[in-house]
Enzyme design. Structure first.
Site, PDB file in Angstrom:
ATOM      1  N   GLU A 103     -38.697-106.058  12.606  1.00 51.38           N
ATOM      2  CA  GLU A 103     -37.579-105.799  11.834  1.00 51.38           C
ATOM      3  C   GLU A 103     -36.406-106.778  12.429  1.00 51.38           C
ATOM      4  O   GLU A 103     -35.663-107.314  11.631  1.00 51.38           O
ATOM      5  CB  GLU A 103     -36.957-104.332  12.042  1.00 51.38           C
ATOM      6  CG  GLU A 103     -35.779-103.994  11.389  1.00 51.38           C
ATOM      7  CD  GLU A 103     -35.493-102.634  11.539  1.00 51.38           C
ATOM      8  OE1 GLU A 103     -36.242-101.632  11.556  1.00 51.38           O
ATOM      9  OE2 GLU A 103     -34.215-102.249  11.812  1.00 51.38           O
ATOM     10  N   ASP A 104     -36.397-107.037  13.782  1.00 50.19           N
ATOM     11  CA  ASP A 104     -35.314-107.722  14.279  1.00 50.19           C
ATOM     12  C   ASP A 104     -35.605-109.287  14.797  1.00 50.19           C
ATOM     13  O   ASP A 104     -34.594-109.951  15.207  1.00 50.19           O
ATOM     14  CB  ASP A 104     -34.524-106.966  15.517  1.00 50.19           C
ATOM     15  CG  ASP A 104     -33.917-106.122  14.991  1.00 50.19           C
ATOM     16  OD1 ASP A 104     -33.905-105.765  13.849  1.00 50.19           O
ATOM     17  OD2 ASP A 104     -33.661-104.901  15.918  1.00 50.19           O
TER      18      ASP A 104
END
Ligand code: NI
Length: 177
Positions: free
Chosen positions: A68-69
């Site tokens: 996600e990051d």
């Protein structure tokens, strides 16, 4: 409940490398701290609540925010950690879709117990003192989301559900009602 420290080691190092330069929201602490705290919550739960694959739970805790990051892809996670970890990290990665919270909870809820435990542990860890710039409205909505997570996934781990419930109550001190 026994787990493999080498499995922890390899996932923690990969997470450290992937999140390098990132900090915890509203603080200057390295982002790695967040994922190691989530792993600690999961490991505490595993002492009371055995699961089929403790290393899956611990590795997904350490890796849950990589896709996600960061630039890391699911294909890399699968190549390094296997299909089960990749499935778990995928379920734990929020998607850019309408009603992303409901979408996320639905996908986590359809996952193995090990993965549902990571989501409970993630929000427990995040129910810490909020960034000073968060408005009362933002804090209230964050607490409301935590309650949704507890309601949806609490059955996966009575231990973690109790931890999250207590943190939700304590969070009231950061909200002027
Ligand atoms: Ni997280």
């Amino acid at each position: 409940m026994s787990f493999d420290p080498d499995a922890y080691d390899v996932a923690a190092r990969f997470a450290a490398d992937s999140h390098i330069g990132q900090t915890v929201k509203g603080a200057e602490l390295p982002y790695l701290m967040h994922v190691t705290l989530v792993a600690a919550e999961v490991m505490a739960a595993l002492q009371h609540e055995p699961v089929d694959d403790p290393d899956l739970a611990i590795q997904c805790a350490l890796l849950h925010d990589t896709v996600e990051d960061t630039h890391v892809t699911l294909a890399e996670i699968e190549a390094l950690f296997g299909a089960d970890v990749a499935l778990g990290v995928d379920a734990l990665s929020k998607r850019d879709v309408p009603n992303s919270m409901e979408d996320s909870l639905r996908r986590v809820n359809a996952s193995r117990r090990e993965i549902r435990m990571v989501k409970l542990a993630d929000r427990t860890t995040n129910m810490a003192p909020p960034p000073h710039f968060w408005s009362a409205e933002k804090r209230r909505s964050y607490r409301g989301q935590a309650q949704m997570i507890l309601d949806a996934l609490g059955d996966a781990s009575p231990f973690l559900a109790a931890r999250l419930r207590a943190r939700i109550e304590a969070y009231g001190q950061y909200i002027e009602d």
